[in-house]
Design an enzyme around this catalytic site. Structure first.
Site, PDB file in Angstrom:
ATOM      1  CG  HIS A   1     -10.540  -2.510   7.279  1.00 35.67           C
ATOM      2  ND1 HIS A   1      -9.998  -2.562   8.534  1.00 35.67           N
ATOM      3  CD2 HIS A   1      -9.593  -2.959   6.425  1.00 35.67           C
ATOM      4  CE1 HIS A   1      -8.749  -3.020   8.451  1.00 35.67           C
ATOM      5  NE2 HIS A   1      -8.486  -3.259   7.179  1.00 35.67           N
TER       6      HIS A   1
ATOM      7  CG  HIS B   1      -6.977   1.834   0.870  1.00 36.15           C
ATOM      8  ND1 HIS B   1      -5.764   1.222   0.682  1.00 36.15           N
ATOM      9  CD2 HIS B   1      -7.631   1.094   1.797  1.00 36.15           C
ATOM     10  CE1 HIS B   1      -5.692   0.144   1.430  1.00 36.15           C
ATOM     11  NE2 HIS B   1      -6.808   0.049   2.132  1.00 36.15           N
TER      12      HIS B   1
ATOM     13  CG  ASP C   1     -11.258   3.630   7.032  1.00 37.82           C
ATOM     14  OD1 ASP C   1     -10.297   4.195   6.486  1.00 37.82           O
ATOM     15  OD2 ASP C   1     -11.142   2.579   7.689  1.00 37.82           O
TER      16      ASP C   1
ATOM     17  CG  ASN D   1      -1.754  -1.220   1.349  1.00 33.91           C
ATOM     18  OD1 ASN D   1      -2.383  -1.633   0.381  1.00 33.91           O
ATOM     19  ND2 ASN D   1      -1.756  -1.835   2.518  1.00 33.91           N
TER      20      ASN D   1
ATOM     21  CB  SER E   1      -9.320  -1.893   1.770  1.00 36.21           C
ATOM     22  OG  SER E   1     -10.171  -2.831   2.380  1.00 36.21           O
TER      23      SER E   1
ATOM     24  CD  GLU F   1     -13.330   0.355   3.976  1.00 41.16           C
ATOM     25  OE1 GLU F   1     -12.675   0.209   2.928  1.00 41.16           O
ATOM     26  OE2 GLU F   1     -13.579  -0.574   4.756  1.00 41.16           O
TER      27      GLU F   1
ATOM     28  CE  LYS G   1      -3.898   0.299   4.498  1.00 40.58           C
ATOM     29  NZ  LYS G   1      -5.055   0.203   5.348  1.00 40.58           N
TER      30      LYS G   1
END
Ligand SMILES: *Cc1c(COP(=O)(O)O)cnc(C)c1O
Length: 387
Positions: free
Chosen positions: A136, A213, A210, A50, A185, A181, A241
């Protein structure tokens, strides 16, 4: 008491996983540079990490780590509520709040720790949490710890979410929390957060997003998809990440920050982030505005790769980010392709249930701005020749 060995349940769990070909084992790697790792002496191009901008090996960040270790030592020696709260922790939080456009920010040891402990104090047994089906595991842990009732809505299906909101709004919950998110992910797909913000406002729900990423990769100066968005009550970003090091933070109001400092076990009962890591994060934050061309290159390459995989008749799902899944369905196919690629000198992650829903096993290809044309052509050729 049953007449079996006290640890028999462990044998059973491991055997079941082995039989279902779902046994997880730790593999050992030696990092070489930002995009290559060695595994058992074999050099592999890494399409599994990541470290989207290659910052884990950035000389300026490594220099900052050394400088902060010299000046402040290796450890912070205590919880922030005891004597582990240094001026550098606060300086970083202030910088984050300014870059994000939020009233304040609060550091956490990891994203896992933030999600699993913040949610547990934002809701209680009289609350309702509505969350995307594919969030997640760390968010699920926080939801379970809160003891709130929770309902998972269909992935990215805001009509379903709205139905649930309107159905439950009149019930006797003390509050409703929406959890999602931004960039998912395992699927690499994202929607702009605006419709979620509107729904949360319409139904007076707390919105928790979230951004793990997206942080470092998307949005203005790489500050993520929730930066500057009024109406997101808590956003979380991680430093492990795209930021290349370790740790996490949330952005929120001063009031929520004060509340968490008083109630959140993941802040109170843990050692403050170590000074060298604070140095790494500050250096990465300073670099962020200069990395726009790298971020653009990353997203362009992801688009090219998706088109190439689709031309080979593979599904990349709804991916529109630097995370590109190749959805194969069957666990054994995902494992077989992963092994094939490894033999060709390429490392990808095989993702299987329960991390993803049954029947959607996949390989997950993650890109770095440090990958070059030749790396992509090796990847695509290797996939093309898979037997
Ligand atoms: C990686 C990840 C986390 C956990 O962050 P860590 O800092 O690695 O513990 C949380 N949420 C999402 C969506 C993630 O992908």
């Amino acid at each position: 008491m049953p007449n079996t060995h006290k640890l028999a349940f462990i044998d059973k769990a491991l055997t079941t996983r082995t039989q279902k070909k779902l046994l997880r084992t730790l593999q050992t790697f030696e990092p070489a540079d930002a995009i290559t790792v060695c595994k058992h002496g074999k050099t592999l191009i890494d399409f599994s990490g990541n470290d989207y901008l290659g910052l884990s090996k950035h000389p300026q960040i490594i220099a900052a780590v050394q400088k902060y270790a010299q000046r402040y030592g290796v450890g912070s020696t205590a919880s922030r509520l005891v004597s582990g709260n240094y001026s550098i922790h606060e300086e970083l939080e202030n910088k984050l709040a300014i870059s994000y456009g939020s009233e304040s920010a609060l550091l956490f040891s990891t994203g896992f720790q933030a999600n699993s402990t913040v949610l547990s104090v934002l809701a209680d047994r009289n609350s309702l949490i509505l969350c995307d089906r594919l969030i997640h595991n760390s968010l699920i842990q926080g939801i379970i710890a809160s003891r709130a009732q929770f309902i998972r809505y269909r992935h990215q299906d805001l009509e379903h979410l709205e139905k649930l909101l309107s159905h439950h709004a009149s019930k006797n919950y003390n509050r409703i929390v929406i959890v999602s998110e931004t960039v998912f992910s395992m699927d690499g797909d994202y929607l702009p957060p605006t419709p979620l913000i509107q729904l949360a406002q319409q139904y007076q729900a707390i919105l928790y997003l979230d951004d793990a990423h997206a942080f470092g990769v998307l949005g203005k100066n790489g500050m993520g998809l929730t930066a500057g968005q009024k109406g997101v009550d808590v956003a979380i970003g991680t430093f492990g990440k795209a930021f290349g090091s370790f740790g996490a933070f949330i952005t929120c109001s001063n009031k929520i920050r004060d509340y968490l400092v008083n109630t959140c076990s993941g802040i109170i009962y843990t050692t403050a982030l170590p000074p060298p890591i604070i140095g790494a994060i500050i250096a990465a934050l300073d670099l962020m505005p200069q990395l726009e061309s790298q971020r653009q290159f990353l997203q362009q390459q992801a688009q090219v790769l998706r088109e190439q995989l689709q031309a080979l008749r593979y599904s990349t799902g709804a991916s529109n980010s630097q995370i590109v899944p190749m959805i194969l369905g069957d666990e054994s196919k995902a494992l077989s392709l992963t092994r094939w690629l490894e033999n060709q000198g390429i490392l990808v992650a095989a993702i299987r249930p329960p991390t993803v829903p049954v029947g959607t096993a996949r390989i997950r290809i993650t890109l770095s701005s440090q990958h070059r044309k030749e790396h992509y052509s090796r990847l695509v050729q290797a996939i093309q020749s898979w037997k």
